[in-house]
Design a protein around this motif. Structure first.
Motif, mmCIF file in Angstrom:
data_model
loop_
_atom_site.group_PDB
_atom_site.id
_atom_site.type_symbol
_atom_site.label_atom_id
_atom_site.label_comp_id
_atom_site.label_asym_id
_atom_site.label_seq_id
_atom_site.Cartn_x
_atom_site.Cartn_y
_atom_site.Cartn_z
ATOM 1 N N ASP A 179 20.825 22.378 67.723
ATOM 2 C CA ASP A 179 21.911 23.061 67.022
ATOM 3 C C ASP A 179 21.767 24.563 67.228
ATOM 4 O O ASP A 179 21.219 25.283 66.395
ATOM 5 C CB ASP A 179 21.886 22.704 65.539
ATOM 6 N N LEU A 180 22.270 25.049 68.353
ATOM 7 C CA LEU A 180 22.075 26.438 68.738
ATOM 8 C C LEU A 180 22.829 27.398 67.825
ATOM 9 O O LEU A 180 23.883 27.077 67.272
ATOM 10 C CB LEU A 180 22.543 26.644 70.182
ATOM 11 N N GLU A 181 22.283 28.592 67.725
ATOM 12 C CA GLU A 181 22.930 29.671 66.976
ATOM 13 C C GLU A 181 23.887 30.414 67.914
ATOM 14 O O GLU A 181 23.488 30.855 68.993
ATOM 15 C CB GLU A 181 21.867 30.631 66.441
ATOM 16 N N ARG A 182 25.149 30.556 67.497
ATOM 17 C CA ARG A 182 26.102 31.343 68.287
ATOM 18 C C ARG A 182 25.911 32.818 67.931
ATOM 19 O O ARG A 182 26.021 33.206 66.763
ATOM 20 C CB ARG A 182 27.536 30.922 67.993
ATOM 21 N N ILE A 183 25.651 33.646 68.944
ATOM 22 C CA ILE A 183 25.469 35.079 68.698
ATOM 23 C C ILE A 183 26.595 35.913 69.298
ATOM 24 O O ILE A 183 26.710 37.102 69.010
ATOM 25 C CB ILE A 183 24.096 35.564 69.222
ATOM 26 N N GLU A 184 27.427 35.327 70.118
ATOM 27 C CA GLU A 184 28.659 35.923 70.639
ATOM 28 C C GLU A 184 29.511 34.773 71.149
ATOM 29 O O GLU A 184 29.079 33.611 71.124
ATOM 30 C CB GLU A 184 28.361 36.928 71.773
ATOM 31 N N MET A 185 30.709 35.063 71.645
ATOM 32 C CA MET A 185 31.608 33.988 72.056
ATOM 33 C C MET A 185 30.968 33.044 73.063
ATOM 34 O O MET A 185 31.082 31.817 72.952
ATOM 35 C CB MET A 185 32.911 34.561 72.629
ATOM 36 N N ASN A 186 30.267 33.586 74.052
ATOM 37 C CA ASN A 186 29.663 32.778 75.102
ATOM 38 C C ASN A 186 28.145 32.888 75.139
ATOM 39 O O ASN A 186 27.524 32.557 76.141
ATOM 40 C CB ASN A 186 30.239 33.179 76.471
ATOM 41 N N LEU A 187 27.548 33.370 74.039
ATOM 42 C CA LEU A 187 26.104 33.544 73.968
ATOM 43 C C LEU A 187 25.540 32.725 72.805
ATOM 44 O O LEU A 187 26.083 32.763 71.694
ATOM 45 C CB LEU A 187 25.732 35.018 73.761
#
Length: 296
Positions: free
Chosen positions: A20-28
């Motif tokens: 469950d990755l953390e979204r840090i920008e739209m594509n990051l």
């Protein structure tokens, strides 16, 4: 060794949290590694997390294939940043490229293709006739027999709770293996129900697909990776998803290695449900470099 069903269920929850990755920008996106005191990040973890990152930028389409390269060893002590390139959104197919970054450098890259569900021609190979998982010893039973012969750090690694249950059909001795033919059959499943979500089940199986595949090309050579005489690492990894499946139901992972040369071993795998449906195919080349004098 730890024999706790509750610990195993918690390990599955830990795996789902790992994916469950953390979204840090739209594509990051940012991912972490479990604290297991291991020297490098497990390759299946990076495959699974990269596929999650790609899925987070795709709507209403299902991954049908991925192709990946391992470029540098992953550092388990620092987060991994996944950068997604939205290469193409077509009428039927979507293409994504994912780069995994640590310490400012690429450690891994992946290309994945997604398709809108549709019907078409169908055929498949026949599932091998092998014993059912209930008729086989589990991985802990096999390892318990050799636990006292393992180095302490390896024994500790083996004894930790694991999210994936494995039952090999034709196991090879971990410590002093005799040469065997370069094929193996392994049943595996997640140790706890994970639901019907196609993306999650694919990512869990992508994680698990790297657990035994490289061992296949080592089997004919009678050398154990716990001996310290073998340097091995996944170099690339490809998967094709043919049909939906549940990762918490038994899957037969049938594997073979048609070639080893140039300090590399090539491996292939097919994944079948218990009722014989071929749901995925895998291919991988890995580094297998022997340190020391080979067995006579």
């Amino acid at each position: 060794m730890t024999d706790s069903p509750e610990a195993d269920k918690n390990a599955v929850e830990d795996l789902i949290e790992l994916l469950d990755l953390e979204r840090i920008e739209m594509n990051l996106f940012r991912g972490h590694s479990p604290d297991v005191s291991w020297q490098r990040v497990f390759g299946g973890q990076v495959i699974g997390q990269a596929l999650v990152a790609a899925y987070r930028t795709v709507e209403e389409r299902v991954c049908h294939s991925l192709h990946a390269y391992f470029i540098r060893p992953g550092d388990p002590k620092v987060p991994i940043v996944y950068e997604v390139d939205r290469a193409r959104d077509g009428k039927s197919f979507t293409t994504r490229r994912v780069v995994a970054i640590q310490h400012g450098k690429q450690i891994f890259n992946l290309a994945a293709s997604f398709q809108s569900p549709e019907t078409g021609f169908e055929h498949q190979s026949t599932m091998p006739d092998v014993p059912q998982p209930e008729d086989l010893p589990n991985e802990r039973e096999l390892r318990r027999a050799i636990e006292s012969r393992l180095p302490p750090e390896i024994a500790k690694h083996f004894s930790r709770p694991r999210p994936i249950e494995i039952r090999p059909v034709n196991p090879q001795d971990y410590i002093d293996p005799e040469p065997m033919e370069p094929f193996q059959h392994v049943w595996f499943r997640a140790r706890k129900s994970v639901g019907d979500d196609v993306a999650l089940n694919q990512c869990i199986v992508a994680y698990a697909s790297d657990m035994t595949l490289l061992d296949t090309c080592i089997r004919p050579h009678g050398v154990s990776w716990v001996s310290g005489k073998l340097q091995s690492a996944s170099l690339d990894h490809a998967m094709w998803f043919h049909a939906p499946f549940r990762s918490d139901e038994w899957l037969l992972y049938t594997q073979d290695s048609p070639s080893a040369s140039g300090a590399r071993g090539f491996n292939r795998g097919s994944l079948y449900t218990r009722d014989g449906k071929l749901v995925a195919s895998v291919a991988q080349e890995g580094l297998i470099r022997y340190h020391g004098k080979p067995k006579a």
